[in-house]
Design a protein around this motif. Structure first.
Motif, PDB file in Angstrom:
ATOM      1  N   GLY A 103     -19.614  -9.531   3.642  1.00  0.00           N
ATOM      2  CA  GLY A 103     -18.863  -8.841   4.683  1.00  0.00           C
ATOM      3  C   GLY A 103     -17.370  -8.785   4.451  1.00  0.00           C
ATOM      4  N   SER A 104     -16.822  -9.801   3.783  1.00  0.00           N
ATOM      5  CA  SER A 104     -15.374  -9.803   3.552  1.00  0.00           C
ATOM      6  C   SER A 104     -14.947  -8.627   2.682  1.00  0.00           C
ATOM      7  N   TYR A 105     -15.827  -8.212   1.766  1.00  0.00           N
ATOM      8  CA  TYR A 105     -15.512  -7.060   0.914  1.00  0.00           C
ATOM      9  C   TYR A 105     -15.598  -5.759   1.701  1.00  0.00           C
ATOM     10  N   GLU A 106     -16.578  -5.687   2.604  1.00  0.00           N
ATOM     11  CA  GLU A 106     -16.706  -4.507   3.461  1.00  0.00           C
ATOM     12  C   GLU A 106     -15.511  -4.412   4.414  1.00  0.00           C
ATOM     13  N   TYR A 107     -15.063  -5.550   4.887  1.00  0.00           N
ATOM     14  CA  TYR A 107     -13.884  -5.634   5.757  1.00  0.00           C
ATOM     15  C   TYR A 107     -12.648  -5.106   5.027  1.00  0.00           C
ATOM     16  N   GLY A 108     -12.457  -5.556   3.787  1.00  0.00           N
ATOM     17  CA  GLY A 108     -11.325  -5.081   2.997  1.00  0.00           C
ATOM     18  C   GLY A 108     -11.419  -3.597   2.715  1.00  0.00           C
ATOM     19  N   LYS A 109     -12.612  -3.137   2.351  1.00  0.00           N
ATOM     20  CA  LYS A 109     -12.847  -1.715   2.071  1.00  0.00           C
ATOM     21  C   LYS A 109     -12.581  -0.861   3.301  1.00  0.00           C
ATOM     22  N   TYR A 110     -13.040  -1.335   4.439  1.00  0.00           N
ATOM     23  CA  TYR A 110     -12.847  -0.611   5.699  1.00  0.00           C
ATOM     24  C   TYR A 110     -11.364  -0.440   6.009  1.00  0.00           C
ATOM     25  N   MET A 111     -10.590  -1.505   5.864  1.00  0.00           N
ATOM     26  CA  MET A 111      -9.163  -1.422   6.175  1.00  0.00           C
ATOM     27  C   MET A 111      -8.439  -0.446   5.255  1.00  0.00           C
ATOM     28  N   ILE A 112      -8.859  -0.389   4.005  1.00  0.00           N
ATOM     29  CA  ILE A 112      -8.251   0.565   3.071  1.00  0.00           C
ATOM     30  C   ILE A 112      -8.627   1.991   3.449  1.00  0.00           C
ATOM     31  N   GLU A 113      -9.905   2.202   3.729  1.00  0.00           N
ATOM     32  CA  GLU A 113     -10.380   3.542   4.079  1.00  0.00           C
ATOM     33  C   GLU A 113      -9.736   4.068   5.355  1.00  0.00           C
ATOM     34  N   LYS A 114      -9.468   3.194   6.305  1.00  0.00           N
ATOM     35  CA  LYS A 114      -8.880   3.586   7.587  1.00  0.00           C
ATOM     36  C   LYS A 114      -7.347   3.604   7.554  1.00  0.00           C
ATOM     37  N   GLY A 115      -6.776   3.262   6.418  1.00  0.00           N
ATOM     38  CA  GLY A 115      -5.329   3.257   6.299  1.00  0.00           C
ATOM     39  C   GLY A 115      -4.659   2.054   6.928  1.00  0.00           C
ATOM     40  N   ILE A 116      -5.449   1.066   7.326  1.00  0.00           N
ATOM     41  CA  ILE A 116      -4.897  -0.171   7.890  1.00  0.00           C
ATOM     42  C   ILE A 116      -4.229  -0.976   6.779  1.00  0.00           C
ATOM     43  N   ALA A 117      -4.857  -0.981   5.621  1.00  0.00           N
ATOM     44  CA  ALA A 117      -4.295  -1.603   4.419  1.00  0.00           C
ATOM     45  C   ALA A 117      -3.910  -0.508   3.443  1.00  0.00           C
ATOM     46  N   LYS A 118      -2.883  -0.763   2.651  1.00  0.00           N
ATOM     47  CA  LYS A 118      -2.433   0.193   1.637  1.00  0.00           C
ATOM     48  C   LYS A 118      -2.860  -0.293   0.255  1.00  0.00           C
ATOM     49  N   LYS A 119      -3.367   0.631  -0.562  1.00  0.00           N
ATOM     50  CA  LYS A 119      -3.815   0.282  -1.904  1.00  0.00           C
ATOM     51  C   LYS A 119      -3.263   1.287  -2.907  1.00  0.00           C
ATOM     52  N   GLU A 120      -2.716   0.773  -3.995  1.00  0.00           N
ATOM     53  CA  GLU A 120      -2.215   1.617  -5.082  1.00  0.00           C
ATOM     54  C   GLU A 120      -2.637   1.007  -6.411  1.00  0.00           C
ATOM     55  N   TYR A 121      -3.084   1.856  -7.322  1.00  0.00           N
ATOM     56  CA  TYR A 121      -3.516   1.393  -8.629  1.00  0.00           C
ATOM     57  C   TYR A 121      -2.318   1.110  -9.526  1.00  0.00           C
ATOM     58  N   CYS A 122      -2.519   0.128 -10.401  1.00  0.00           N
ATOM     59  CA  CYS A 122      -1.472  -0.260 -11.352  1.00  0.00           C
ATOM     60  C   CYS A 122      -2.165  -0.773 -12.608  1.00  0.00           C
ATOM     61  N   GLY A 123      -2.072  -0.031 -13.709  1.00  0.00           N
ATOM     62  CA  GLY A 123      -2.775  -0.420 -14.920  1.00  0.00           C
ATOM     63  C   GLY A 123      -4.272  -0.450 -14.689  1.00  0.00           C
ATOM     64  N   ASP A 124      -4.908  -1.547 -15.068  1.00  0.00           N
ATOM     65  CA  ASP A 124      -6.360  -1.685 -14.908  1.00  0.00           C
ATOM     66  C   ASP A 124      -6.748  -2.284 -13.559  1.00  0.00           C
ATOM     67  N   SER A 125      -5.786  -2.471 -12.688  1.00  0.00           N
ATOM     68  CA  SER A 125      -6.075  -3.090 -11.401  1.00  0.00           C
ATOM     69  C   SER A 125      -5.349  -2.344 -10.287  1.00  0.00           C
ATOM     70  N   PHE A 126      -4.973  -3.068  -9.261  1.00  0.00           N
ATOM     71  CA  PHE A 126      -4.373  -2.434  -8.089  1.00  0.00           C
ATOM     72  C   PHE A 126      -3.597  -3.470  -7.291  1.00  0.00           C
ATOM     73  N   VAL A 127      -2.843  -2.963  -6.337  1.00  0.00           N
ATOM     74  CA  VAL A 127      -2.087  -3.795  -5.409  1.00  0.00           C
ATOM     75  C   VAL A 127      -2.466  -3.353  -4.005  1.00  0.00           C
ATOM     76  N   ILE A 128      -2.701  -4.329  -3.115  1.00  0.00           N
ATOM     77  CA  ILE A 128      -3.081  -4.042  -1.737  1.00  0.00           C
ATOM     78  C   ILE A 128      -2.152  -4.807  -0.804  1.00  0.00           C
ATOM     79  N   SER A 129      -1.755  -4.167   0.282  1.00  0.00           N
ATOM     80  CA  SER A 129      -0.987  -4.869   1.303  1.00  0.00           C
ATOM     81  C   SER A 129      -1.561  -4.563   2.674  1.00  0.00           C
ATOM     82  N   VAL A 130      -1.440  -5.531   3.582  1.00  0.00           N
ATOM     83  CA  VAL A 130      -1.892  -5.332   4.959  1.00  0.00           C
ATOM     84  C   VAL A 130      -1.050  -6.212   5.875  1.00  0.00           C
TER      85      VAL A 130
END
Length: 280
Positions: free
Chosen positions: A212-239
């Motif tokens: 569920g913690s992964y679904e929670y993180g995914k949900y926040m990104i999809e809803k724009g609650i958390a911000k995600k940007e790719y960088c190289g082979d990974s990404f950065v997320i903020s909430v």
């Protein structure tokens, strides 16, 4: 800031400038307190640089954000593992940049033999003024919940991988999946050694974590609650702290067992067996 190539990714080089730009894209600089979880999975470290050179460059990028207070976890779970907690010397397994951060001359580490943090900046009370409940009343997480302008940053790692703050929310809501357990051991602080007891909100033996913690993180990104940007082979997320708390609470209110494995058994078994504990 002079450009330094830090990681070789499948997309090309990731420089300190690229990393800084990505952090600003997720508004990591727009807060009063930044709590950082690290994974550093952006690519292969530049072989022409020493490890310390890469870590210094990343540290400088974080400081370039000019956030008033920056925190990182330096968890050791020392008492859980039967170890002495040396405030100045006990190494954390939370990542190389966390260890680098911990060793900075102006860094302050909380005296918590279970889930300590390291802090650089203005709000020193987050590290100095904590109590004996590691994620309960007067803990760093409890203080973060009472502050304004708090943001969590995931530097090359997923929310579901390491967001310990979720367990503070569980404690705050007094969920039946965990209970308070006392751990006693020895602490060394600037050469002074003494015995102390701290409390940690641990899972019952037969309570199993789900996905569920992964679904929670995914949900926040999809809803724009958390911000995600790719960088190289990974990404950065903020909430931000407040919506992260509210969203988790919403999930719990819909299904109190949402974050638990379907095979979880609530039998109240407090048997605690651990070896080299690194996560809550």
């Amino acid at each position: 800031m002079e450009k330094i190539n830090l990681f070789k990714s499948s997309q090309g080089w990731v420089s300190n400038i690229d990393l800084l730009d990505t952090l600003k894209m997720v508004a990591a600089h727009k807060c009063k307190i930044l709590y950082i979880h690290t994974g550093m999975s952006f690519g292969i470290p530049n072989p022409e640089l020493k490890k310390k050179e890469i870590l210094k460059a990343i540290f400088d990028v974080i400081m370039e954000l000019k956030v008033p207070t920056v925190c990182m976890p330096t968890f050791t779970f020392s008492f859980c593992n039967g170890d002495v907690f040396d405030v100045q010397n006990s190494k954390s397994k939370m990542g190389a940049i966390n260890e680098y951060f911990r060793k900075m001359p102006d860094a302050i580490r909380s005296i918590d033999p279970l889930i300590s943090i390291v802090l650089i900046g203005d709000d020193k009370d987050l590290a100095i003024g904590i109590g004996k409940e590691s994620i309960g009343i007067n803990s760093t997480f409890h203080k973060l919940h009472s502050r304004e302008g708090v943001k969590f940053l995931f530097l090359g790692t997923k929310i579901g991988d390491c967001f310990t703050y979720m367990h503070f929310i569980e404690k705050f809501l007094e969920l039946p999946c965990r209970y308070d357990r006392n751990f006693t051991g020895r602490i060394i602080d600037n050469g002074k050694e003494y015995e102390d007891t701290f409390t940690l909100y641990v899972r019952y033996k037969n309570v199993l974590p789900g996905t569920g913690s992964y679904e929670y993180g995914k949900y926040m990104i999809e809803k724009g609650i958390a911000k995600k940007e790719y960088c190289g082979d990974s990404f950065v997320i903020s909430v931000d702290e407040e919506p992260a708390f509210q969203t988790y609470e919403q999930f719990i209110k819909k299904d109190i067992n949402y974050f638990m494995d379907p095979n979880t058994v609530y039998d109240g078994d407090k048997t605690f067996e651990v070896k080299d504990m690194v996560a809550l």
